[in-house]
Design an enzyme around this catalytic site. Structure first.
Site, PDB file in Angstrom:
ATOM      1  N   CYS A 164      27.044  15.232 -31.444  1.00 50.28           N
ATOM      2  CA  CYS A 164      25.794  14.726 -32.027  1.00 50.28           C
ATOM      3  C   CYS A 164      24.900  15.830 -32.571  1.00 50.28           C
ATOM      4  O   CYS A 164      23.813  15.551 -33.079  1.00 50.28           O
ATOM      5  CB  CYS A 164      25.063  13.887 -30.989  1.00 50.28           C
ATOM      6  SG  CYS A 164      26.113  12.563 -30.357  1.00 50.28           S
ATOM      7  N   HIS A 304      15.373  14.668 -29.844  1.00 51.53           N
ATOM      8  CA  HIS A 304      16.724  14.090 -29.830  1.00 51.53           C
ATOM      9  C   HIS A 304      16.627  12.652 -29.320  1.00 51.53           C
ATOM     10  O   HIS A 304      17.231  11.762 -29.895  1.00 51.53           O
ATOM     11  CB  HIS A 304      17.640  14.929 -28.951  1.00 51.53           C
ATOM     12  CG  HIS A 304      19.058  14.498 -28.985  1.00 51.53           C
ATOM     13  ND1 HIS A 304      19.805  14.471 -30.155  1.00 51.53           N
ATOM     14  CD2 HIS A 304      19.897  14.056 -28.012  1.00 51.53           C
ATOM     15  CE1 HIS A 304      21.018  14.034 -29.898  1.00 51.53           C
ATOM     16  NE2 HIS A 304      21.107  13.764 -28.611  1.00 51.53           N
ATOM     17  N   GLU A 315      15.172  16.540 -21.847  1.00 55.95           N
ATOM     18  CA  GLU A 315      14.485  17.035 -23.044  1.00 55.95           C
ATOM     19  C   GLU A 315      12.993  17.221 -22.768  1.00 55.95           C
ATOM     20  O   GLU A 315      12.388  18.188 -23.230  1.00 55.95           O
ATOM     21  CB  GLU A 315      14.693  16.067 -24.220  1.00 55.95           C
ATOM     22  CG  GLU A 315      14.098  16.603 -25.514  1.00 55.95           C
ATOM     23  CD  GLU A 315      14.491  15.795 -26.746  1.00 55.95           C
ATOM     24  OE1 GLU A 315      15.035  14.692 -26.591  1.00 55.95           O
ATOM     25  OE2 GLU A 315      14.247  16.288 -27.872  1.00 55.95           O
ATOM     26  N   LYS A 336      15.606   7.545 -33.190  1.00 55.06           N
ATOM     27  CA  LYS A 336      16.698   6.702 -32.688  1.00 55.06           C
ATOM     28  C   LYS A 336      16.212   5.369 -32.118  1.00 55.06           C
ATOM     29  O   LYS A 336      17.009   4.445 -31.952  1.00 55.06           O
ATOM     30  CB  LYS A 336      17.494   7.456 -31.611  1.00 55.06           C
ATOM     31  CG  LYS A 336      18.247   8.674 -32.143  1.00 55.06           C
ATOM     32  CD  LYS A 336      19.027   9.373 -31.045  1.00 55.06           C
ATOM     33  CE  LYS A 336      19.768  10.602 -31.569  1.00 55.06           C
ATOM     34  NZ  LYS A 336      18.872  11.748 -31.839  1.00 55.06           N
ATOM     35  N   HIS A 341      21.743   5.756 -32.737  1.00 56.09           N
ATOM     36  CA  HIS A 341      22.218   7.142 -32.710  1.00 56.09           C
ATOM     37  C   HIS A 341      23.314   7.304 -33.772  1.00 56.09           C
ATOM     38  O   HIS A 341      24.421   6.780 -33.609  1.00 56.09           O
ATOM     39  CB  HIS A 341      22.766   7.453 -31.314  1.00 56.09           C
ATOM     40  CG  HIS A 341      22.964   8.903 -31.065  1.00 56.09           C
ATOM     41  ND1 HIS A 341      22.994   9.851 -32.064  1.00 56.09           N
ATOM     42  CD2 HIS A 341      23.150   9.595 -29.898  1.00 56.09           C
ATOM     43  CE1 HIS A 341      23.191  11.043 -31.545  1.00 56.09           C
ATOM     44  NE2 HIS A 341      23.278  10.924 -30.231  1.00 56.09           N
ATOM     45  N   PHE A 400      27.349  15.945 -26.925  1.00 54.28           N
ATOM     46  CA  PHE A 400      28.384  16.046 -25.891  1.00 54.28           C
ATOM     47  C   PHE A 400      29.037  17.422 -25.996  1.00 54.28           C
ATOM     48  O   PHE A 400      29.312  17.929 -27.086  1.00 54.28           O
ATOM     49  CB  PHE A 400      29.456  14.976 -26.114  1.00 54.28           C
ATOM     50  CG  PHE A 400      29.092  13.586 -25.624  1.00 54.28           C
ATOM     51  CD1 PHE A 400      27.856  13.301 -25.083  1.00 54.28           C
ATOM     52  CD2 PHE A 400      30.028  12.548 -25.717  1.00 54.28           C
ATOM     53  CE1 PHE A 400      27.538  12.023 -24.633  1.00 54.28           C
ATOM     54  CE2 PHE A 400      29.721  11.261 -25.280  1.00 54.28           C
ATOM     55  CZ  PHE A 400      28.478  11.008 -24.741  1.00 54.28           C
TER      56      PHE A 400
END
Length: 416
Positions: A164, A304, A315, A336, A341, A400
Site C-alpha cells: 500500500c 494513511h 499512526e 480512505k 483503500h 504490508f
C-alpha cells in the site's frame, strides 16, 4: 550539486468518487462515500461483501477496443489517469525533450483479474488457449511501460512494489530523479484493480477487511472506536512532476512544490504495524528533515488512516512522537473514509488530495468518525470539511511488509 526544485504541474485521478479531479474533489468536500456492495461478482459467500468500485470509467475515452482487450483494467486506469494528468499539465509533447522525461508507476498486486481469468482458461481449455497477452497484462511494470509508449517518454522507467506504499514510493523516486538532475519531467503515481474473488478472499482470510456489510456507507471508519478493518478499493492517481526550470520555460501552472520525502521499514511483522509507530515516526521525521522545515511549518497531514484496529493508533502515536503537543493543533484526515483503500494506488491519490487541499485552503472530512477511539485523540476532522489555510503538508502511506513513506508538499513560492 544543488538539488533541482521540483513542482507539480498536472494531476489525474480515477477513483470510486469520480474520474476527474473536480468530481473527485467536490465529492470529498461534501463527505460522499464511494463504497457499496460488490457488483462485479456475487460476494454472498465472502465475509466482506463491500468495496469501493469504479463506477464511471469508460476505457474508450482513452483507448480503442483492441487496446482494451489487451490491457488489464489496472493498466487502463493508469493510461486514463496519465492522459488526464498530461492534459492537465498543458503539455505540447512535440516541444519537450522526451529523452529527459520518465515514468514511475507503482501497484501493489498488478493484474490479478487477468491472472484469474487466464488460469480458469488453462484449467477448462488447456495451455493452448491462454492469451499471448497474459504475461504483459499481469506484470506490474507494464503500467509504466504502456504509459511511456503512449507518450514517447524515454527517460527513467520502472514500477515500484511495496504493497500500500507502492505509489508513494513512485512519487518519492520521481521526485529524487528530478531533484538530482536525471530527468526534467516525470509521470508518477499508481494504479490498482484488485476487486476480484481471489483477492477479496485473501484479504477476508487475513481478517483485514470491514464486515459491516449492511451499512456500506458507514463501513470505513478511520480513528473511530467501532472501526473493524479497511474496505478494498481501486483506481489510479497520477502526478506530473517537473523541474522548476522546465515548468517556467513553458509557462506552466504550478499547483505546489514537493520538497521532501523519506522511507523506512517497521521490520516487525508481515501485515501488522509496529505498535509504537516507530517506523512511521522515522519516515515522517526524516521527510520533514529532508524538506528543511521546522515542525511548526507543517499545517496539515493526510493520514494513511485505514480504519484497522492496529494501524490507526500506531499512526496516531507516530504523529504525536514527531510533532509533540503541536500535533493537536493541526487537522489530520483520512481520504480512505470515503474511497476505501486503493492499495498500491492509495498514496498517489491521497497526495493529490493534499495538493488540492493546499490549493483551495480546505480539508475534507473524515466521515463515520462518530466516536473517536481514545487512543486516536488528534483532530481528525470529523464529518464536515473545513476551511484551513496552510503552507506545507505531510502525506503518509504504510504498507504490508512494514513499508513506510512520507511525502512533504508546500505552497509554491518563487522566492524560496
Amino acid at each position: 550539486m544543488q538539488a533541482v526544485r521540483t513542482v507539480i504541474t498536472g494531476m489525474g485521478v480515477i477513483t470510486p468518487l469520480g474520474s476527474s479531479l473536480n468530481d473527485f474533489w467536490q465529492a470529498l468536500l461534501k463527505g460522499e462515500c464511494g463504497i457499496d456492495r460488490v457488483t462485479r461478482f456475487d460476494p454472498s459467500e465472502f465475509a466482506s461483501q463491500i468495496a469501493a468500485e469504479i463506477k464511471d470509467f469508460d476505457g474508450t475515452r482513452f483507448l480503442d477496443k483492441k487496446e482494451i482487450r489487451r490491457m488489464d483494467l489496472s493498466e487502463q486506469y493508469a493510461i486514463g489517469a496519465s492522459q488526464m494528468a498530461i492534459d492537465d499539465a498543458g503539455f505540447d509533447l512535440s516541444k519537450i525533450d522526451l529523452n529527459r522525461a520518465g515514468v514511475v508507476i507503482g501497484s501493489g498486486i498488478g493484474g490479478i483479474s487477468t491472472f484469474e481469468k487466464q488460469h480458469q482458461i488453462l484449467l477448462e481449455s488447456g495451455p493452448g488457449r491462454v492469451s499471448p497477452f497474459f504475461i504483459p497484462m499481469m506484470i506490474i511494470d507494464m503500467c509504466a511501460g504502456l504509459v511511456a509508449i503512449r507518450f514517447g517518454f524515454k527517460g527513467p522507467n520502472y514500477a515500484t512494489v511495496s504493497a500500500c506504499s507502492s505509489s508513494s514510493h513512485a512519487l518519492l523516486d520521481a521526485f529524487k530523479i528530478i531533484q538530482r538532475g536525471d530527468a526534467d519531467i516525470m509521470i508518477a503515481g499508481g494504479a490498482e484493480s484488485t476487486i476480484t474473488p481471489t483477492s477479496l478472499a485473501g484479504f477476508c482470510s487475513a481478517r483485514a477487511l470491514s464486515t459491516r456489510n449492511d451499512e456500506p456507507k458507514k463501513s470505513s471508519r478511520p480513528f473511530d472506536k467501532d472501526r473493524d478493518g479497511f474496505v478494498i478499493g481501486e483506481g489510479s492517481g497520477i502526478v506530473i512532476m517537473e523541474s522548476l526550470e522546465s515548468a517556467r520555460a513553458r509557462g506552466a501552472r504550478i499547483y505546489a512544490e514537493i520538497i521532501g520525502a523519506a522511507m523506512s521499514c517497521d521490520a516487525h511483522h508481515m501485515t501488522a504495524p509496529i505498535p509504537d509507530g516507530s517506523g512511521a515516526m522515522m519516515a515522517m521525521a526524516n521527510a520533514i528533515k529532508d524538506a528543511g522545515l521546522k515542525l511548526e511549518d507543517i499545517g496539515y497531514i493526510n493520514s494513511h488512516g485505514t480504519a484497522t484496529i492496529l494501524g490507526d493508533p500506531a499512526e496516531t502515536k507516530a504523529i504525536k512522537a514527531v510533532l509533540g503537543e503541536y500535533a493537536y493543533r493541526i487537522p489530520i484526515n483520512s481520504t480512505k473514509s470515503m474511497i476505501g483503500h486503493l492499495l498500491g494506488a492509495g498514496g498517489a491519490v491521497e497526495f493529490i488530495t493534499a495538493v488540492l487541499s493546499l490549493r483551495d485552503r480546505k480539508v475534507h472530512p473524515t466521515i463515520n468518525l462518530d466516536e473517536p477511539d481514545p487512543e486516536c485523540d488528534l483532530d481528525y476532522v470529523p464529518h464536515k470539511a473545513r476551511d484551513w489555510d496552510f503552507d506545507a503538508f505531510l502525506s503518509n502511506s504504510f504498507g504490508f511488509g512494514g513499508h513506510n513513506v512520507t511525502l512533504v508538499g508546500r505552497k509554491f513560492n518563487e522566492q524560496q
